[in-house]
Design a protein around this motif. Sequence first.
Motif, PDB file in Angstrom:
ATOM      1  N   LYS A 264      82.231 -54.761 -47.472  1.00 15.47           N
ATOM      2  CA  LYS A 264      82.305 -53.341 -47.108  1.00 15.47           C
ATOM      3  C   LYS A 264      83.726 -52.969 -46.697  1.00 15.47           C
ATOM      4  CE  LYS A 264      77.526 -52.716 -45.546  1.00 15.47           C
ATOM      5  NZ  LYS A 264      76.681 -52.254 -44.427  1.00 15.47           N
ATOM      6  N   PRO A 265      84.146 -51.731 -46.984  1.00 15.33           N
ATOM      7  CA  PRO A 265      85.492 -51.305 -46.589  1.00 15.33           C
ATOM      8  C   PRO A 265      85.575 -50.987 -45.100  1.00 15.33           C
ATOM      9  CG  PRO A 265      84.346 -49.510 -47.707  1.00 15.33           C
ATOM     10  CD  PRO A 265      83.434 -50.712 -47.779  1.00 15.33           C
ATOM     11  N   VAL A 266      86.766 -51.214 -44.559  1.00 12.48           N
ATOM     12  CA  VAL A 266      87.041 -50.755 -43.191  1.00 12.48           C
ATOM     13  C   VAL A 266      87.993 -49.566 -43.277  1.00 12.48           C
ATOM     14  CG1 VAL A 266      86.638 -52.969 -42.092  1.00 12.48           C
ATOM     15  CG2 VAL A 266      88.919 -52.438 -42.919  1.00 12.48           C
ATOM     16  N   LEU A 267      87.964 -48.734 -42.257  1.00 12.00           N
ATOM     17  CA  LEU A 267      88.739 -47.493 -42.260  1.00 12.00           C
ATOM     18  C   LEU A 267      89.939 -47.648 -41.333  1.00 12.00           C
ATOM     19  CD1 LEU A 267      85.747 -44.969 -42.059  1.00 12.00           C
ATOM     20  CD2 LEU A 267      86.698 -46.143 -44.060  1.00 12.00           C
ATOM     21  N   LEU A 268      91.125 -47.720 -41.929  1.00  7.52           N
ATOM     22  CA  LEU A 268      92.343 -47.944 -41.144  1.00  7.52           C
ATOM     23  C   LEU A 268      93.472 -47.073 -41.667  1.00  7.52           C
ATOM     24  CD1 LEU A 268      92.522 -51.857 -40.817  1.00  7.52           C
ATOM     25  CD2 LEU A 268      92.249 -50.238 -38.933  1.00  7.52           C
ATOM     26  N   ASN A 269      93.932 -46.153 -40.856  1.00 11.00           N
ATOM     27  CA  ASN A 269      95.183 -45.452 -41.085  1.00 11.00           C
ATOM     28  C   ASN A 269      96.237 -46.056 -40.167  1.00 11.00           C
ATOM     29  OD1 ASN A 269      94.897 -43.528 -43.163  1.00 11.00           O
ATOM     30  ND2 ASN A 269      93.765 -42.158 -41.804  1.00 11.00           N
ATOM     31  N   PRO A 270      97.524 -45.843 -40.447  1.00 11.16           N
ATOM     32  CA  PRO A 270      98.548 -46.407 -39.564  1.00 11.16           C
ATOM     33  C   PRO A 270      98.296 -46.073 -38.094  1.00 11.16           C
ATOM     34  CG  PRO A 270      99.586 -45.560 -41.531  1.00 11.16           C
ATOM     35  CD  PRO A 270      98.139 -45.166 -41.613  1.00 11.16           C
ATOM     36  N   GLY A 271      98.317 -47.100 -37.259  1.00  7.07           N
ATOM     37  CA  GLY A 271      98.064 -46.953 -35.831  1.00  7.07           C
ATOM     38  C   GLY A 271      96.646 -47.268 -35.421  1.00  7.07           C
ATOM     39  N   ASP A 272      95.701 -47.240 -36.385  1.00  9.24           N
ATOM     40  CA  ASP A 272      94.296 -47.511 -36.064  1.00  9.24           C
ATOM     41  C   ASP A 272      94.075 -48.998 -35.777  1.00  9.24           C
ATOM     42  OD1 ASP A 272      93.805 -44.856 -36.503  1.00  9.24           O
ATOM     43  OD2 ASP A 272      92.830 -45.132 -38.444  1.00  9.24           O
ATOM     44  N   GLN A 273      93.139 -49.274 -34.877  1.00 12.05           N
ATOM     45  CA  GLN A 273      92.812 -50.643 -34.490  1.00 12.05           C
ATOM     46  C   GLN A 273      91.300 -50.828 -34.506  1.00 12.05           C
ATOM     47  OE1 GLN A 273      94.787 -52.963 -31.076  1.00 12.05           O
ATOM     48  NE2 GLN A 273      92.850 -52.364 -30.166  1.00 12.05           N
ATOM     49  N   LEU A 274      90.869 -52.016 -34.896  1.00 19.41           N
ATOM     50  CA  LEU A 274      89.439 -52.304 -34.858  1.00 19.41           C
ATOM     51  C   LEU A 274      89.194 -53.703 -34.301  1.00 19.41           C
ATOM     52  CD1 LEU A 274      88.726 -54.390 -37.431  1.00 19.41           C
ATOM     53  CD2 LEU A 274      89.071 -52.305 -38.731  1.00 19.41           C
ATOM     54  N   GLU A 275      88.012 -53.894 -33.760  1.00 14.55           N
ATOM     55  CA  GLU A 275      87.542 -55.197 -33.284  1.00 14.55           C
ATOM     56  C   GLU A 275      86.651 -55.766 -34.378  1.00 14.55           C
ATOM     57  OE1 GLU A 275      87.740 -56.806 -30.236  1.00 14.55           O
ATOM     58  OE2 GLU A 275      88.570 -55.332 -28.841  1.00 14.55           O
ATOM     59  N   LEU A 276      87.104 -56.851 -34.988  1.00 14.45           N
ATOM     60  CA  LEU A 276      86.362 -57.382 -36.126  1.00 14.45           C
ATOM     61  C   LEU A 276      84.922 -57.732 -35.775  1.00 14.45           C
ATOM     62  CD1 LEU A 276      88.682 -59.734 -38.221  1.00 14.45           C
ATOM     63  CD2 LEU A 276      87.833 -57.458 -38.776  1.00 14.45           C
TER      64      LEU A 276
END
Length: 431
Positions: A264-276
């Motif tokens: 599945k795709p993750v949604l990341l624009n510059p500056g965005d952070q996610l917890e895997l």
Amino acid sequence: MKVQLIADSCFLFEFNGVRVLTDPWIGGAIYGGSWLQYPPPTIQAKDIGALDYIFISHIHEDHCDLKTLEKLDRNATVVLMDKKPNFVEKFLKYHSLKFKDIINLRPRVKFEAAPCLYFEVVEADPEHELNHILDSSLLIHFDSKTIYFANDNPPYPGLDQYLSQYNFELALLPPAGGSGYPACYQNLTDSEKLERAAQIIEKYQKQMLACLRRLKPRLFACAASSHVLAGRSAKLNGLMAWPKSAASPYKYLAGEVSKNDQFKPVLLNPGDQLELESEAGADYTSAIAFYENEYKRTQFINDVASNVLHGHEFIQLVPTVSFEYLMNLAFARLKGYLDAKNINLSWSYSIQIALGQYANISLSKPYTLEFSTKPCENNRLVIACDKNLLYLLLTGGFSWNIADASGFLSYHRFPDKYIFEVYIALNHLRI
């Protein structure tokens, strides 16, 4: 594991307080003012903060930018693939960039970066000579899971058996290439350029899908494709074999994936952070809407990128510069390469050195250089560019393959046939 997109191939990973930055290029025009990041970064290099490790995949500026490196934490350890010659290590030493340490990792050998955190590098496809010499990819192993950071290197089939041992949590893959074809080829009409560009884009997107099916990651995102041409080259953006929107690969995948494809795709624009660990991934409809940016990208090209000046525009050559003399010296080096590789191609370069003057170089034995008022007629690659840039190319101040990706070179190819060795050899035409 925290993952933050800084821009393009520059990601910040954090695991149990250990911070790892990849392929530092954050803001600023590179390649002589020909590339800008889009979407632009929201975090500047000076604000990245403390780092434990910096992984640099290869020497190209969109992965190893001097101005970015100068602003990063010097207490970090630089991680490289062990290569000879090691261009990145030489680059760091030449510019006196003294980080805490430089670690050269052998391919497919794990390095313990911290408890429960391991790095591993894998090689680029041996079938792609230039990539194999220069490039590398990073595997980040944590808690029995793995992140595949490909940068410009999609995993090639020869790695499949080796990689099958890993449980991939996230794959960061390139959805496009970086060639000046077809935009810079004057033997093609604009409609032909658009048709060829669409074919090349689809080829890369098919490759990306094939890589995802082989790796079987839980999550994925695109990397190494967030840039536009700037300055005088900006007018070529619409004809390059790059997607005009970041949503393009997700649109392609949406129409091709099957119920057996679980990534599945993750949604990341510059500056965005996610917890895997808590990231479930998005559906393709959401990803397409999230990444759709063609209108804003066009605005950025028109309002920002078009106003950048190219570095070679500032050079002032003395009237006595002899391009015939420089070409003879550069040809001697090229001939040594052709001899060493035992190359014998029924192709020629016709390089315009002045109005109505060409240096015609035969790539078949015996290799010859002749000056003429006309280019070669058949099996030819005619190349023209700004005379300031030609000076840099012949004297080693700029590389031919980067000039190609920058939109700096104008080609006329007959027949319109891609011969890989022709383009590789061109990089050796310099003093």
